[in-house]
Design a protein around this motif. Structure first.
Motif, short mmCIF file in Angstrom:
data_model
loop_
_atom_site.label_atom_id
_atom_site.label_comp_id
_atom_site.label_asym_id
_atom_site.label_seq_id
_atom_site.Cartn_x
_atom_site.Cartn_y
_atom_site.Cartn_z
N GLY A 39 0.68 -1.09 -0.15
CA GLY A 39 -0.18 -0.12 0.08
C GLY A 39 1.27 1.54 -0.61
O GLY A 39 0.10 2.40 0.17
N LYS A 40 1.67 1.13 -0.32
CA LYS A 40 2.82 2.41 0.20
C LYS A 40 2.38 3.58 -1.03
O LYS A 40 2.76 4.84 -0.93
CB LYS A 40 4.44 1.61 -0.40
CG LYS A 40 4.83 0.94 0.56
CD LYS A 40 6.49 0.74 0.56
CE LYS A 40 7.09 -0.12 -0.62
NZ LYS A 40 6.02 -1.17 -1.43
N THR A 41 2.27 3.22 -2.27
CA THR A 41 2.61 3.40 -3.72
C THR A 41 1.06 4.27 -3.31
O THR A 41 1.04 5.59 -3.14
CB THR A 41 2.48 3.36 -4.78
OG1 THR A 41 3.96 2.71 -4.93
CG2 THR A 41 1.84 3.84 -5.93
N THR A 42 -0.57 3.18 -2.82
CA THR A 42 -1.21 4.94 -2.69
C THR A 42 -1.31 5.41 -1.33
O THR A 42 -2.15 6.76 -1.98
CB THR A 42 -2.35 2.99 -1.94
OG1 THR A 42 -2.13 2.43 -3.30
CG2 THR A 42 -3.71 3.60 -2.09
N LEU A 43 -0.51 4.69 -0.26
CA LEU A 43 -0.17 5.81 0.03
C LEU A 43 -0.13 6.90 0.52
O LEU A 43 -0.40 8.50 0.44
CB LEU A 43 -0.06 5.65 1.88
CG LEU A 43 0.81 6.28 2.91
CD1 LEU A 43 -0.93 6.47 3.91
CD2 LEU A 43 1.63 6.01 4.07
N PHE A 44 0.78 7.30 -0.68
CA PHE A 44 1.96 8.80 -0.93
C PHE A 44 0.66 9.15 -2.51
O PHE A 44 0.87 10.62 -1.78
CB PHE A 44 2.96 7.98 -1.30
CG PHE A 44 4.10 7.42 -0.69
CD1 PHE A 44 3.96 7.86 0.64
CD2 PHE A 44 5.42 7.21 -1.15
CE1 PHE A 44 4.92 7.56 1.54
CE2 PHE A 44 6.45 6.98 -0.94
CZ PHE A 44 6.38 7.19 0.96
N ARG A 45 0.59 8.42 -2.79
CA ARG A 45 -0.64 9.16 -3.98
C ARG A 45 -1.49 10.21 -3.41
O ARG A 45 -1.92 11.18 -3.51
CB ARG A 45 -0.99 7.69 -5.16
CG ARG A 45 0.00 7.49 -6.24
CD ARG A 45 -0.70 6.61 -6.97
NE ARG A 45 -0.65 7.39 -8.29
CZ ARG A 45 -2.36 6.89 -8.95
NH1 ARG A 45 -1.73 5.77 -8.35
NH2 ARG A 45 -2.06 7.91 -9.63
N LEU A 76 4.57 21.02 -1.00
CA LEU A 76 4.93 19.57 -1.07
C LEU A 76 6.40 18.95 -2.42
O LEU A 76 6.04 19.80 -2.93
CB LEU A 76 3.68 19.05 -1.60
CG LEU A 76 4.01 17.54 -1.79
CD1 LEU A 76 3.85 16.78 -0.30
CD2 LEU A 76 2.33 16.84 -2.32
N GLY A 77 7.23 18.40 -2.62
CA GLY A 77 8.01 18.03 -3.52
C GLY A 77 7.32 16.48 -3.52
O GLY A 77 7.41 15.81 -2.72
N PHE A 78 7.22 15.65 -4.42
CA PHE A 78 7.44 14.52 -4.78
C PHE A 78 8.10 13.64 -5.59
O PHE A 78 7.24 14.56 -7.37
CB PHE A 78 5.49 14.12 -5.23
CG PHE A 78 4.68 12.63 -5.57
CD1 PHE A 78 5.25 11.95 -4.50
CD2 PHE A 78 3.66 13.15 -5.89
CE1 PHE A 78 4.50 10.49 -4.46
CE2 PHE A 78 3.54 11.81 -6.12
CZ PHE A 78 3.47 10.58 -5.47
N LEU A 79 8.43 12.47 -5.72
CA LEU A 79 9.17 11.51 -6.93
C LEU A 79 8.44 10.13 -7.01
O LEU A 79 7.68 9.32 -6.13
CB LEU A 79 10.27 11.26 -6.44
CG LEU A 79 10.80 10.12 -7.58
CD1 LEU A 79 11.33 10.87 -8.71
CD2 LEU A 79 11.91 9.91 -6.75
N PRO A 80 7.22 10.48 -7.73
CA PRO A 80 6.40 9.78 -7.75
C PRO A 80 7.14 8.14 -8.19
O PRO A 80 8.47 7.53 -8.95
CB PRO A 80 5.77 9.05 -9.06
CG PRO A 80 5.62 10.59 -9.35
CD PRO A 80 6.61 11.12 -9.06
N ASP A 157 8.20 8.20 -3.91
CA ASP A 157 8.72 6.17 -3.76
C ASP A 157 9.33 5.44 -4.50
O ASP A 157 9.56 5.59 -5.86
CB ASP A 157 6.67 6.43 -4.84
CG ASP A 157 5.99 4.95 -4.13
OD1 ASP A 157 6.43 4.49 -3.49
OD2 ASP A 157 4.79 5.21 -4.73
N GLU A 158 9.79 4.77 -3.61
CA GLU A 158 11.03 4.12 -4.31
C GLU A 158 12.00 4.61 -4.95
O GLU A 158 12.73 4.27 -5.41
CB GLU A 158 10.36 3.00 -4.28
CG GLU A 158 9.09 2.11 -3.76
CD GLU A 158 9.35 0.96 -3.95
OE1 GLU A 158 9.76 0.12 -4.40
OE2 GLU A 158 7.83 -0.06 -3.70
#
Ligand SMILES: Nc1ncnc2c1ncn2[C@@H]1O[C@H](COP(=O)(O)OP(=O)(O)O)[C@@H](O)[C@H]1O
Ligand SMILES: [Mg+2]
Length: 290
Positions: A39-45, A76-80, A157-158
């Motif tokens: 659920g990591k990606t779901t949480l981050f998204r 916010l900074g985000f690396l998908p 994310d990863e």
């Protein structure tokens, strides 16, 4: 600075990807540890606003991040995980493009992009096309783009997938140097990526936050459950089947097994000091023995 998740749940048709996840983060580095599908990606998204939760809330400094999405996005900074680069862009052109998307004024964008590329060690290749970059260089570019607005909250994310050991070391140093007075949350299923740099580890298993705390404290929860024992090779198959094995080392007709077990697995088994790797197997044993 405080990022708070309350009872966050996400269901897809018949899967519950996140089940009442709650936690509060203040500045520091946090490692979200979980096997694939946890659920990591779901949480981050959801945190980054790309995906809507089924129930629950995300607040930043007490403000709901969905209701104030523009304000939250600006810090916010985000690396998908599935971040796509434009292979024919140069690193510099790509950064300028991201800066434009983020609404950063032209007058300051160039200086900021050059600074960031320097910071992640890509200054020498900034005018080379991204398709000529190694995996590690692309990941560093991904981090640089996530930092373009000098974010208070940085979510990766990863970020270490595909990096070789040297690149992993470089990545860890980079994150540590960035993290002052920021909330950095990064996901991984590779224990060594976060064991030393994360102030706290959050263990996500099948959508449930199982545990959180500094690495040493989490490891403590399995103290007394890790053993080593030497077995003759004719007993090996049976032992492998009965126990959760975190390591095996062959020596002639004997094998030294590292076993995770609440009970003593063999009369001559001795306790050994647990590691975070053992803890990972303890939580994600199904994947481990499959
Ligand atoms: N768009 C989707 N539709 C249905 N199920 C999904 C979707 N995205 C993810 N899932 C499911 O949700 C669970 C968590 O996935 P994910 O968040 O990608 O985990 P992780 O990033 O930890 O590997 C998995 O069981 C996955 O199959
Ligand atoms: Mg993922």
């Amino acid at each position: 600075m405080q990022l708070e998740l309350k009872d966050l749940t996400k269901s897809y048709d018949d899967t519950i990807a996140l089940n009442r996840v709650s936690f509060r983060l203040t500045p520091g580095i946090y490692g979200l540890l979980g096997s694939n599908g946890s659920g990591k990606t779901t949480l981050f998204r959801i945190i980054s606003g790309v995906l809507k939760q089924t129930t629950g809330t995300v607040t930043y400094n007490g403000e709901n991040t969905r209701a104030n999405s523009d304000a939250f996005r600006s810090i916010l900074g985000f690396l998908p995980q599935d971040f796509s680069y434009y292979p024919d862009f140069t690193g510099m052109k790509f950064m300028l493009y991201i800066a434009a998307l983020k609404g950063i004024h032209k007058n300051v964008a160039k200086k900021r992009c050059v600074e960031l590329l320097e910071l992640v060690g890509l200054e020498d290749v900034r005018n080379k096309k991204i398709k000529t970059y190694s995996g590690g260089m692309k990941q560093r570019l991904g981090i640089a783009q996530a930092m373009i607005n000098d974010p208070e909250v940085l979510i990766l994310d990863e970020p270490t997938v595909g990096l070789d050991p040297k690149e992993r070391v470089r990545f860890r140093n980079l994150i540590s140097s960035f993290s002052e007075n920021k909330i950095v949350l990064l996901s991984t299923h590779i224990v060594s990526d976060i064991e030393y740099i994360a102030d706290e580890i959050l263990v996500l298993n099948k959508g449930v936050l199982e545990n959180r705390g500094p690495s040493f404290r989490l490891i403590d929860t399995i103290s007394g459950c890790v053993w080593e024992t030497e077995v003759e090779n004719d007993r090996l198959a049976g032992m492998l089947q009965q126990h959760l094995i975190s390591n095996q080392k062959h020596a002639g007709n004997k094998t030294v097994l590292r076993i995770i077990s609440k009970e003593k697995p063999a009369p001559e088994a001795k306790h050994v000091q647990p590691t975070l790797e053992d803890l990972y197997l303890y939580y994600f044993r199904e994947e481990a023995v499959r």
